[in-house]
Design an enzyme around this catalytic site. Structure first.
Site, PDB file in Angstrom:
ATOM      1  CG  ASP A   1      -2.197  -0.844   0.953  1.00 51.61           C
ATOM      2  OD1 ASP A   1      -2.400  -1.264  -0.208  1.00 51.61           O
ATOM      3  OD2 ASP A   1      -2.939  -1.094   1.911  1.00 51.61           O
TER       4      ASP A   1
ATOM      5  CB  ALA B   1      -1.457  14.275  24.832  1.00 48.01           C
TER       6      ALA B   1
ATOM      7  CG  HIS C   1       1.734   1.547  17.805  1.00 44.84           C
ATOM      8  ND1 HIS C   1       2.005   2.893  17.709  1.00 44.84           N
ATOM      9  CD2 HIS C   1       0.673   1.433  18.655  1.00 44.84           C
ATOM     10  CE1 HIS C   1       1.156   3.562  18.480  1.00 44.84           C
ATOM     11  NE2 HIS C   1       0.335   2.697  19.058  1.00 44.84           N
TER      12      HIS C   1
ATOM     13  CG  ASN D   1      -4.981   3.889  24.818  1.00 44.30           C
ATOM     14  OD1 ASN D   1      -5.628   4.809  24.322  1.00 44.30           O
ATOM     15  ND2 ASN D   1      -4.045   3.226  24.151  1.00 44.30           N
TER      16      ASN D   1
END
Lengths: 79, 414
Positions: free
Chosen positions: B168, B305, B191, B289
């Site tokens: 791809d 973040a 990942h 998470n």
């Protein structure tokens, strides 16, 4: 006393100032790993007892002990 | 001067009597009041707003604001404020355009939420997604109907690298660099390939539905996490510097380290993010998470973040509900959530021979947002980073979720 990975930010992102800070750190016996001139940061390893002296340097705006990042195992459904 | 609704004419007349001056009127059939008009007249009534701007001396002001003032129809009188363009405040307040934009947008979002609740509005009904052509995530953020591709935009993904043998990405120009000692860019974890697939995968995949948001963006793959998924601040900062020097407009970082409630953000990453913004490089990171909402545990946005100048991305599922694992903005430390993206059961690229895989996480939501920002960058080639953020905020789909869970909402392709 053991050495720790640290990140030191220079109060300026001027390349000369960042290089000068790296030289000062080396002169103090700190092991400089990388000098990131364009973001004004030096990655280093230092004795824990030296951290306060490094924080007190004129061109230093912050000193932080490095974080470690760890992804879950590749087979995990949540990453 | 604020007039009572329906009493504008009598209030304007009473005001004119107190001031001993003629007050000009604007009306809805005319054009906007010119700067010259505003500067020259003694008073101006904005009929459609029910507001008048007047010049008054101290005695007149006292007459208008005294407790027994009897100008019929006047509700409130306030002194005029002087305002400045952002960054031009002569009082020397340091400009922080992105942060100000974020605060403004959050305020707008909170107001919209309050209005929706007051009006008894129900949550937008989740669309039914047919993934035969494009993943549910791409559909949820409006990619299939957008004419934009990210062409001309350099997008860096700092992660575990990329599978350079993946079909791809065969025809793509990929610039890469490994910041992991002893490891090449080739992704033996998966990942990084998954995240790059979501942000920049092709318009037509070799097998299965389309999964890439910005199929023509220039890919900058920086390996800052090892094949075992581990990394350090030093490697990540090296990757950020590489991305800035390479002229990347967007940096996507699906990585994070947990923080405790109230723990302050990193001063160093915040400084670096601000320096990046000055060079028109915008950093987007996964919120983390660490939550388990079903059991009542909701963790704060992870490092880095949680830095105010880094966009934090949470995850929603295909029903547009917040993902069980998605972290939350921490009001105490200022680590806010900025956007949500599709992050549950996300189909994207995986190292060969497997080719594709479905996984979940704010790591999967983050590259959706990064890809959408690349589309905004393509559509607005002269826009600064803070302007891209403002456009994305403006275009985001509001969800019936608290802003500390979803920020401005679900990003949408321009």
């Amino acid at each position: 006393m053991s050495k720790v990975a640290i990140t030191v930010s220079c109060s300026s992102d001027d390349a000369t100032a960042v290089d000068r800070l790296a030289e000062t750190l080396e002169a103090m016996g700190t092991q400089v790993l990388a000098v990131h001139e364009s973001i004004g940061v030096v990655s280093a390893r230092a004795q824990e007892r030296d951290l306060d002296s490094i924080r007190a340097l004129e061109d230093v705006s912050a000193v932080e002990v490095g974080s470690r990042f760890q992804l879950p195992p590749p087979e995990s459904d949540v990453q | 001067v604020l007039f009572e609704e329906g009493s504008e004419d009598s209030a304007a007349q009473g005001l004119s009597d107190v001031l001993g001056a003629t007050i000009e009127q604007t009306d809805s059939s005319g054009g906007p009041a010119s700067g010259a008009t505003i500067a020259q007249c003694d008073g101006l009534v904005f009929s459609d707003l029910g507001v008048a701007i007047v010049a008054a001396d101290d005695d007149q002001l006292e007459a208008l604001t005294a407790p027994d003032a009897a100008v019929e129809g006047v509700v409130a009188v306030e002194p005029e404020r002087t305002v400045y363009a952002q960054g031009d405040d002569p009082r020397g307040v340091a400009p922080e355009p992105v942060i100000r934009m974020l605060d403004y947008a959050r305020g707008m979002h909170d107001a919209a939420e309050a209005l929706m609740r007051a009006a008894g509005a129900s949550a937008p009904s989740p669309a039914q997604f047919d993934e035969s052509q494009a993943t549910w995530g791409l559909q949820a953020v409006g990619v299939p109907t957008s004419p934009l591709t990210g062409s001309g935009v350099a997008l860096a993904i700092l992660d575990t690298g990329i599978d350079l043998t993946h079909p791809d990405f065969d025809s793509r120009r990929i610039t890469s660099e490994s910041f992991i000692d002893g490891e090449e860019i080739q992704d033996a974890n998966g990942h990084g390939t998954h995240c790059i697939g979501t942000a920049c995968g092709p318009a037509t995949a070799v097998d299965g539905p389309r999964y890439g948001v910005a199929p023509a963006a220039q890919i900058f793959a920086g390996k800052v996490l090892s094949d075992r998924g581990s990394g350090s601040d030093a490697g990540i900062l090296a990757g950020i510097e590489w991305a800035i020097r390479s002229g990347c407009q967007i940096v996507s970082m699906s990585l994070g380290a947990p923080v405790s409630e109230g723990q302050p953000h990193s001063q160093i990453f915040e400084t670096v993010a601000r320096r990046a913004l000055r060079r028109n490089t915008l950093i987007v990171a996964a919120a983390g998470n660490d939550s388990n909402r079903a059991s009542g545990r909701v963790a704060p946005v992870s490092h880095p973040a949680n830095c105010p100048s880094i966009l934090a991305v949470g995850a929603v599922d295909s029903g547009l509900a917040i993902a069980d694992f998605s972290n939350r903005g921490d009001e105490q430390s200022g680590g806010q959530l900025d956007f949500v993206g599709p992050g549950v059961d996300v189909h994207s690229a995986w190292p060969m021979p497997r080719g594709t895989r479905r996984i979940s996480g704010t790591s999967m939501a983050c590259p959706h947002v990064a890809g959408i920002l690349a589309l905004f960058a393509q559509a607005n080639p002269r826009a600064r980073s803070d302007e891209l953020v403002a456009l994305a905020f403006k275009g985001a789909r509001r969800l019936s979720l608290a802003s500390f869970d979803a920020g401005a909402g679900l990003v949408q392709a321009p």
